[in-house]
Design a protein around this motif. Structure first.
Motif, PDB file in Angstrom:
ATOM      1  N   HIS A 266      55.528  41.439  -4.109  1.00  0.00           N
ATOM      2  CA  HIS A 266      54.720  40.218  -4.177  1.00  0.00           C
ATOM      3  C   HIS A 266      55.619  39.026  -4.494  1.00  0.00           C
ATOM      4  N   VAL A 267      55.043  37.846  -4.281  1.00  0.00           N
ATOM      5  CA  VAL A 267      55.681  36.602  -4.746  1.00  0.00           C
ATOM      6  C   VAL A 267      54.771  36.090  -5.851  1.00  0.00           C
ATOM      7  N   ASP A 268      55.331  35.706  -7.002  1.00  0.00           N
ATOM      8  CA  ASP A 268      54.475  35.238  -8.094  1.00  0.00           C
ATOM      9  C   ASP A 268      53.722  33.973  -7.671  1.00  0.00           C
ATOM     10  N   ALA A 269      52.459  33.885  -8.096  1.00  0.00           N
ATOM     11  CA  ALA A 269      51.615  32.742  -7.729  1.00  0.00           C
ATOM     12  C   ALA A 269      52.212  31.445  -8.286  1.00  0.00           C
ATOM     13  N   PRO A 270      51.850  30.306  -7.680  1.00  0.00           N
ATOM     14  CA  PRO A 270      52.385  29.034  -8.192  1.00  0.00           C
ATOM     15  C   PRO A 270      51.825  28.644  -9.557  1.00  0.00           C
ATOM     16  N   THR A 271      50.658  29.197  -9.926  1.00  0.00           N
ATOM     17  CA  THR A 271      50.154  28.954 -11.273  1.00  0.00           C
ATOM     18  C   THR A 271      50.081  30.291 -12.008  1.00  0.00           C
ATOM     19  N   PRO A 272      50.417  30.331 -13.284  1.00  0.00           N
ATOM     20  CA  PRO A 272      50.910  29.238 -14.121  1.00  0.00           C
ATOM     21  C   PRO A 272      52.226  28.676 -13.597  1.00  0.00           C
ATOM     22  N   PRO A 273      52.495  27.378 -13.853  1.00  0.00           N
ATOM     23  CA  PRO A 273      53.709  26.776 -13.322  1.00  0.00           C
ATOM     24  C   PRO A 273      54.942  27.507 -13.840  1.00  0.00           C
ATOM     25  N   ALA A 274      55.896  27.783 -12.947  1.00  0.00           N
ATOM     26  CA  ALA A 274      57.127  28.454 -13.369  1.00  0.00           C
ATOM     27  C   ALA A 274      58.208  28.196 -12.347  1.00  0.00           C
ATOM     28  N   ASP A 275      59.271  27.492 -12.766  1.00  0.00           N
ATOM     29  CA  ASP A 275      60.435  27.339 -11.893  1.00  0.00           C
ATOM     30  C   ASP A 275      61.302  28.578 -11.995  1.00  0.00           C
ATOM     31  N   VAL A 276      61.284  29.189 -13.168  1.00  0.00           N
ATOM     32  CA  VAL A 276      62.077  30.405 -13.390  1.00  0.00           C
ATOM     33  C   VAL A 276      61.184  31.448 -14.050  1.00  0.00           C
ATOM     34  N   ASP A 288      65.120  51.463 -15.611  1.00  0.00           N
ATOM     35  CA  ASP A 288      64.088  51.328 -14.586  1.00  0.00           C
ATOM     36  C   ASP A 288      64.650  50.457 -13.482  1.00  0.00           C
ATOM     37  N   THR A 289      63.934  50.376 -12.379  1.00  0.00           N
ATOM     38  CA  THR A 289      64.507  49.710 -11.213  1.00  0.00           C
ATOM     39  C   THR A 289      63.555  48.670 -10.652  1.00  0.00           C
ATOM     40  N   VAL A 290      64.116  47.501 -10.350  1.00  0.00           N
ATOM     41  CA  VAL A 290      63.329  46.471  -9.668  1.00  0.00           C
ATOM     42  C   VAL A 290      64.063  46.097  -8.381  1.00  0.00           C
ATOM     43  N   ARG A 291      63.301  45.525  -7.454  1.00  0.00           N
ATOM     44  CA  ARG A 291      63.912  44.991  -6.231  1.00  0.00           C
ATOM     45  C   ARG A 291      63.545  43.522  -6.134  1.00  0.00           C
ATOM     46  N   VAL A 292      64.540  42.701  -5.823  1.00  0.00           N
ATOM     47  CA  VAL A 292      64.296  41.281  -5.544  1.00  0.00           C
ATOM     48  C   VAL A 292      64.983  40.990  -4.223  1.00  0.00           C
ATOM     49  N   GLU A 314      60.797  32.549  -1.977  1.00  0.00           N
ATOM     50  CA  GLU A 314      60.899  33.014  -0.577  1.00  0.00           C
ATOM     51  C   GLU A 314      61.049  34.515  -0.450  1.00  0.00           C
ATOM     52  N   GLU A 315      61.460  35.175  -1.522  1.00  0.00           N
ATOM     53  CA  GLU A 315      61.658  36.629  -1.464  1.00  0.00           C
ATOM     54  C   GLU A 315      60.544  37.311  -2.246  1.00  0.00           C
ATOM     55  N   THR A 316      60.244  38.556  -1.852  1.00  0.00           N
ATOM     56  CA  THR A 316      59.302  39.321  -2.675  1.00  0.00           C
ATOM     57  C   THR A 316      60.094  40.093  -3.731  1.00  0.00           C
ATOM     58  N   HIS A 317      59.402  40.471  -4.804  1.00  0.00           N
ATOM     59  CA  HIS A 317      60.011  41.377  -5.784  1.00  0.00           C
ATOM     60  C   HIS A 317      59.012  42.481  -6.117  1.00  0.00           C
ATOM     61  N   GLU A 318      59.526  43.579  -6.620  1.00  0.00           N
ATOM     62  CA  GLU A 318      58.652  44.711  -6.967  1.00  0.00           C
ATOM     63  C   GLU A 318      59.310  45.539  -8.064  1.00  0.00           C
ATOM     64  N   VAL A 319      58.491  46.337  -8.733  1.00  0.00           N
ATOM     65  CA  VAL A 319      59.021  47.244  -9.755  1.00  0.00           C
ATOM     66  C   VAL A 319      58.761  48.663  -9.265  1.00  0.00           C
ATOM     67  N   HIS A 320      59.812  49.473  -9.227  1.00  0.00           N
ATOM     68  CA  HIS A 320      59.673  50.838  -8.712  1.00  0.00           C
ATOM     69  C   HIS A 320      59.118  51.761  -9.811  1.00  0.00           C
ATOM     70  N   PRO A 321      58.464  52.853  -9.387  1.00  0.00           N
ATOM     71  CA  PRO A 321      57.945  53.776 -10.406  1.00  0.00           C
ATOM     72  C   PRO A 321      59.088  54.420 -11.181  1.00  0.00           C
ATOM     73  N   SER A 322      58.855  54.601 -12.468  1.00  0.00           N
ATOM     74  CA  SER A 322      59.883  55.201 -13.320  1.00  0.00           C
ATOM     75  C   SER A 322      59.308  56.488 -13.922  1.00  0.00           C
ATOM     76  N   THR A 323      60.205  57.364 -14.395  1.00  0.00           N
ATOM     77  CA  THR A 323      59.709  58.615 -14.988  1.00  0.00           C
ATOM     78  C   THR A 323      59.338  58.419 -16.455  1.00  0.00           C
ATOM     79  N   SER A 324      59.592  57.239 -16.994  1.00  0.00           N
ATOM     80  CA  SER A 324      59.154  56.983 -18.375  1.00  0.00           C
ATOM     81  C   SER A 324      58.363  55.676 -18.411  1.00  0.00           C
TER      82      SER A 324
END
Ligand SMILES: O=C(O)CCC(=O)C(=O)O
Ligand SMILES: [Fe+2]
Length: 342
Positions: A266-276, A288-292, A314-324
């Motif tokens: 997903h791409v985080d929604a524009p609200t709440p406002p967040a530049d970072v 654990d593992t994330v993809r950006v 412009e990019e999506t990010h996601e969090v992969h399943p972890s065993t813990s």
């Protein structure tokens, strides 16, 4: 417990499979982009604790190995454990809420299709099916006693189960360390997010109140101090936050992901406002593992990654399943003028 992991993986696989089937019938859908994004591991060379490294290709992706030390991880976990309790099983009442969210999402998707097109009709058909399901659940819920209201106070929260196995809790940043101080601005920017069960901002956890309620020298107090340290230090240590004009810590988002659960692309929604958007992993396992975008990043407890610019928008990010199970803390930064002017 392996049963929890297996149940969550199976549930995610079923949802993923159904989504893939539905989307296969949508001619305009950019299937590749969502169903599979090729990613390469990114394991930046050690550069000293709490120093930021930028990804060489994915613009706006930053990483900080050991942004906070193990003692801080333990203290923040202790704070969260003391302040946030497991969600109660609200049975069919929770299903009604989830079905309502599904209807809203489908109607929004339908409204984006050209009127009269095949995709438009199909999207409305899907929304109609979801509405019938929601109404049936509502009727069933009406026969049962109303559930007790969830616990929501500045010092104590009950995790809000936004998706199965994905729990959320919001916390106001400390105003003495770059958090939003104005009550009106808080209400204007932070009210009624569905990921927090539409909780009014006055009922959010509040770092300042939490700190007042902890005993001097306790692990919980040290947890509060570390969170204030992050609010203060990230603008100095993370160049993407430093680049924001008068950065404010908009709020802290606590998130608990049960083993086997994932957060899909997903791409985080524009609200709440967040530049970072900066996330500290407090996961209970080895990593654990994330993809950006095209980067896959392993996070150990205490590591932090941040997205700004192209990685944020412009990019999506996601969090992969972890065993813990995985606890994380996300802090969003926005410019003070942006928060005052809109
Ligand atoms: O926990 C994370 O690493 C990111 C969470 C996330 O993407 C979100 O809540 O939007
Ligand atoms: Fe996100």
């Amino acid at each position: 417990m392996p049963a929890v992991y297996v149940r969550n993986r199976l549930r995610a696989a079923t949802v993923w499979g159904l989504e893939a089937l539905v989307r296969r019938s949508e001619p305009a859908y950019e299937r590749q982009a969502v169903l599979h994004v090729a990613a390469r591991p990114w394991d930046p060379a050690p550069c000293g604790a709490a120093n930021a490294v930028a990804h060489p290709d994915v613009g706006g992706l930053w990483f900080m190995r050991q942004a906070v030390p193990p003692a801080a991880v333990a203290a923040i976990r202790a704070l969260v454990e003391a302040a946030v309790s497991a969600p109660r099983n609200r049975g069919v009442h929770a299903q009604v809420e989830a079905a309502g969210r599904e209807v809203a999402a489908l109607l929004e998707a339908a409204s984006k299709q050209p009127a009269g097109s095949e995709a438009f009709i199909e999207a409305h058909e899907q929304a109609a099916v979801a509405m019938r399901r929601r109404d049936a659940l509502r009727a069933a819920a009406a026969q049962l006693p109303a559930p007790p209201p969830p616990k929501r106070t500045p010092r104590e929260w009950e995790w809000y189960e936004f998706e199965p196995g994905r729990w959320m809790a919001p916390m106001l940043a400390h105003p003495a360390d770059g958090g939003i101080a104005s009550l009106a601005a808080r209400r204007r920017h932070l009210s009624n997010f569905e990921v927090f069960g539409d909780a009014p901002v006055d009922e959010w956890l509040c770092l300042a109140s939490l700190q007042e309620g902890t005993a001097a020298g306790s692990a919980e107090r040290r947890g509060c101090e570390w969170l204030r340290w992050l609010q203060r230090e990230l603008p100095r240590r993370l160049p993407c936050v430093g680049a924001v004009d008068e950065p404010l810590a908009v709020f802290h988002q606590l998130q608990y992901l049960q083993r086997g659960c994932a957060i899909s692309a997903h791409v985080d929604a524009p609200t709440p406002p967040a530049d970072v958007v900066a996330t500290l992993s407090l996961g209970t396992g080895l990593h654990d593992t994330v993809r950006v975008g095209s980067a896959r990043v392993r996070l150990r407890p205490g590591d932090l990654y941040a997205i700004a610019g192209p990685a944020r928008w412009e990019e999506t990010h996601e969090v992969h399943p972890s065993t813990s199970d995985r606890l994380s803390l996300t802090v969003r930064f926005a410019s003070q003028s942006e928060l005052q002017n809109c």
